[in-house]
Design a protein around this motif. Structure first.
Motif, PDB file in Angstrom:
ATOM      1  N   GLY A 151       0.812  -1.210   0.000  1.00 43.64           N
ATOM      2  CA  GLY A 151       0.000   0.000   0.000  1.00 43.64           C
ATOM      3  C   GLY A 151       0.837   1.246   0.000  1.00 43.64           C
ATOM      4  N   HIS A 152       0.228   2.367   0.377  1.00 41.32           N
ATOM      5  CA  HIS A 152       0.878   3.665   0.361  1.00 41.32           C
ATOM      6  C   HIS A 152       0.723   4.342   1.718  1.00 41.32           C
ATOM      7  N   VAL A 153       1.786   5.051   2.132  1.00 42.32           N
ATOM      8  CA  VAL A 153       1.771   5.820   3.379  1.00 42.32           C
ATOM      9  C   VAL A 153       2.250   7.232   3.068  1.00 42.32           C
ATOM     10  N   GLY A 154       2.018   8.113   4.012  1.00 40.67           N
ATOM     11  CA  GLY A 154       2.380   9.501   3.792  1.00 40.67           C
ATOM     12  C   GLY A 154       3.812   9.832   4.143  1.00 40.67           C
ATOM     13  N   SER A 155       4.479   9.003   4.952  1.00 41.09           N
ATOM     14  CA  SER A 155       5.845   9.310   5.370  1.00 41.09           C
ATOM     15  C   SER A 155       6.561   8.029   5.741  1.00 41.09           C
ATOM     16  N   ALA A 156       7.873   8.153   5.857  1.00 39.73           N
ATOM     17  CA  ALA A 156       8.687   7.011   6.274  1.00 39.73           C
ATOM     18  C   ALA A 156       8.428   6.643   7.732  1.00 39.73           C
ATOM     19  N   ALA A 157       8.066   7.633   8.551  1.00 38.77           N
ATOM     20  CA  ALA A 157       7.766   7.342   9.958  1.00 38.77           C
ATOM     21  C   ALA A 157       6.535   6.448  10.082  1.00 38.77           C
ATOM     22  N   GLU A 158       5.498   6.704   9.281  1.00 36.45           N
ATOM     23  CA  GLU A 158       4.318   5.846   9.309  1.00 36.45           C
ATOM     24  C   GLU A 158       4.659   4.436   8.845  1.00 36.45           C
ATOM     25  N   SER A 159       5.487   4.336   7.833  1.00 40.72           N
ATOM     26  CA  SER A 159       5.908   3.010   7.363  1.00 40.72           C
ATOM     27  C   SER A 159       6.659   2.247   8.452  1.00 40.72           C
ATOM     28  N   LEU A 160       7.516   2.952   9.180  1.00 39.72           N
ATOM     29  CA  LEU A 160       8.282   2.300  10.237  1.00 39.72           C
ATOM     30  C   LEU A 160       7.389   1.873  11.395  1.00 39.72           C
ATOM     31  N   ARG A 161       6.420   2.700  11.772  1.00 40.84           N
ATOM     32  CA  ARG A 161       5.521   2.344  12.873  1.00 40.84           C
ATOM     33  C   ARG A 161       4.612   1.175  12.480  1.00 40.84           C
ATOM     34  N   ALA A 162       4.136   1.160  11.229  1.00 36.90           N
ATOM     35  CA  ALA A 162       3.323   0.030  10.784  1.00 36.90           C
ATOM     36  C   ALA A 162       4.145  -1.259  10.783  1.00 36.90           C
ATOM     37  N   GLN A 163       5.399  -1.164  10.438  1.00 38.68           N
ATOM     38  CA  GLN A 163       6.263  -2.344  10.471  1.00 38.68           C
ATOM     39  C   GLN A 163       6.480  -2.826  11.897  1.00 38.68           C
ATOM     40  N   ASP A 164       6.617  -1.905  12.835  1.00 40.04           N
ATOM     41  CA  ASP A 164       6.796  -2.297  14.242  1.00 40.04           C
ATOM     42  C   ASP A 164       5.552  -3.023  14.773  1.00 40.04           C
ATOM     43  N   ILE A 165       4.370  -2.511  14.430  1.00 33.45           N
ATOM     44  CA  ILE A 165       3.133  -3.167  14.884  1.00 33.45           C
ATOM     45  C   ILE A 165       3.036  -4.578  14.294  1.00 33.45           C
ATOM     46  N   THR A 166       3.366  -4.700  13.029  1.00 32.64           N
ATOM     47  CA  THR A 166       3.304  -6.016  12.380  1.00 32.64           C
ATOM     48  C   THR A 166       4.326  -6.970  12.972  1.00 32.64           C
TER      49      THR A 166
END
Length: 521
Positions: A151-166
């Motif tokens: 998918g798509h995210v607005g920033s690298a920080a959101e991508s990193l936080r989503a990866q941490d949750i996963t």
């Protein structure tokens, strides 16, 4: 009356049906998925085939319209099959992976086949991510034991936080594959300005005296030759002024003697007789003379001053993708001996010097850039140099030292924002007096027995950083420093002394749309 009774009974039955329907529990979407029912139809006479996905630790109900006697699962470790009735079979996911199940009737005829993939149920994970990041379209997909984020995210920080949750959901960071894309531009251009001014002043003043005299028939001579303590020698050994002249040899007279043989006029014969010792009537004359000097005191005055100015201005520009490191160097490399091999040959290692830049940008969001930056300005210097002595003076090797100004930091800037990440103001003053002890403290006359060495260094350095989010553009919008250059002909060089051809302004096709040499979106 009978008709009214029938109508009343119908209304009562409808009311009871509605009450029963309202009292019956309603299954949510998750409950329906967890209690999945697979309907298999064999009416067309051919074995039915389906594909299903089971959540790990969950089950599915298989409903068959024909009695089944045997159920075969190719890998019972992944899926366990329980035959409840001839027409109802339970499939339970035990372990992640892929397998298939076959259904046979009493005559051994195949009724159906189902391809089964068992994986983690990421439905709750997807909901949690979408609730945490409402402006994104993140989708979690399970493949065996691995969870893939797309998918798509607005920033690298959101991508990193989503990866941490996963990663918490999967239980291991290595079981998460992050292929999320950032909507905003992820290319960063860094413009760095390194501006430095250095001013040095050195002053030397010294008087060297020498004198010779005769006291009670005893010749006396003395002198002073004071060194300059900072550098060990004068700034220019050929500069200076002298007053007077002292000659110590005037108190040590020189003598000459003349020996002749009487009665012999031939010089060669005279020398032969003197050498043989047979000459007679020998006469010896001794003459003493002295050296005459105008005075017996002299002084050498050295008054020297040196002023130096150094100006450094470098503007390296560099572009890198978010998360990647880019490096830049404008300078050179010099060899440094580090070891010897078994044959005695010297092994060299090259050290870099000049203006260097290294940075790693991370796009945090629209207009937010995190920069991990390292920049330095270095130059060769003799201060701290190392000299290797060879077997002879001609084989001496001097390895220069480096004067380095370096800055390393991590900052966060908006697109187009600037920071002064480093600043240096350094003022160094050194002064050394070299004098004759005791006499140097005499008023006025003590200055004749002192040498002064003075050094003053002032340095001011500023490093300015500007970051831009940039996008590619067309080649025609850029201009290079070589655009429009035409070499001169031989006649133009010889007769007119030109290094480039001269043409009208409208003949130059190179035009830049941005004065700084780049296009900022």
């Amino acid at each position: 009356m009978r008709r009214l009774t029938q109508i009343w009974l119908c209304l009562a039955a409808a009311s009871l049906a509605a009450s029963a329907a309202s009292a019956a529990p309603q299954l949510s979407d998750d409950a329906a998925n967890s209690a999945r029912v697979v309907v298999v139809s064999t009416k067309n006479g051919t074995p039915a085939h389906q594909r299903i996905t089971l959540g790990l630790g969950k089950a599915a109900i298989v409903e068959i319209d024909t009695d089944a006697r045997d159920v075969l699962v190719s890998n019972p470790d992944i899926v366990d099959a329980v035959v409840r009735t001839p027409r109802r079979v339970f499939l339970m996911g035990q372990k992640g992976g892929q397998t298939n199940a076959f259904f046979f009737d009493a005559q051994g005829k195949q009724l159906a086949s189902i391809d089964i993939r068992v994986e983690k149920d990421v439905t709750d994970l997807t909901k949690l991510i979408n609730m945490s990041f409402p402006d994104t379209d993140i989708k979690a997909t399970a493949i065996n034991d691995t969870v893939v984020l797309t998918g798509h995210v607005g920033s690298a920080a959101e991508s990193l936080r989503a990866q941490d949750i996963t990663a918490k959901f999967a239980g291991d960071d290595k079981k998460v594959v992050n292929v999320l894309q950032i909507r905003s531009s992820d290319q960063v251009m860094l413009k760095v300005r390194v501006a430095e001014m250095e001013r040095s002043v050195a002053k030397q003043f010294g008087i060297d005296l020498s004198s010779a005299m005769m006291a009670a028939g005893v010749p006396i001579a003395f002198g002073t030759s004071n060194q300059f303590g900072l550098v060990g020698h004068a700034l220019n050994d050929l500069s200076g002024g002298q007053v007077g002249s002292a000659c110590a040899s005037q108190f040590l007279p020189t003598g000459t003697s003349t020996t002749t043989a009487t009665g012999i006029n031939n010089v060669s014969t005279n020398a032969t007789l003197l050498a043989s010792g047979t000459a007679t009537g020998i006469t010896t004359t001794l003459t003493s003379t002295g050296t005459v000097c105008p005075n017996n005191l002299q002084g050498t005055v050295k008054a020297l001053e040196q002023v130096g100015l150094m100006h450094t201005l470098a503007e390296p520009n560099l572009i890198a993708v978010s998360g990647e490191t880019a490096k830049f160097l404008a300078g050179g490399e010099f060899p440094v001996p580090v070891s010897r091999d078994r044959d005695g040959n010297i092994t060299l290692e090259f050290k870099q010097f000049g203006v260097g830049l290294s940075f790693t940008p991370v796009v945090l969001g629209p207009g937010r850039i995190s920069l991990q930056l390292s920049t330095e300005v270095s130059e060769l210097t003799n201060t701290g140099a190392y000299t290797l002595q060879g077997s002879t003076s001609s084989t001496t090797t001097t390895i220069p030292a480096l004067s380095v100004r370096r800055a390393e930091t991590t900052v966060e800037v908006p697109s187009g924002g600037s920071f002064a990440i480093a600043g240096l103001m350094q003022h160094t003053t050194k002064q050394v007096l070299d004098a004759f002890p005791g006499v140097k403290d005499m008023p006025v006359l003590g200055a004749l027995f002192r040498s002064r060495d003075f050094s003053n260094d002032e340095t001011e350095l500023v490093v300015l950083v500007t970051a831009y989010l940039v996008k590619p553009t067309q080649e025609a919008k850029f201009a290079a420093p070589t655009d429009g250059f035409v070499p001169p002909t031989d006649l133009e060089t010889i007769l007119l002394g030109r290094l480039n051809a001269v043409y009208a302004q409208d003949k130059s096709s190179a035009r830049a749309e941005a004065p700084a040499g780049y296009i900022v979106q």
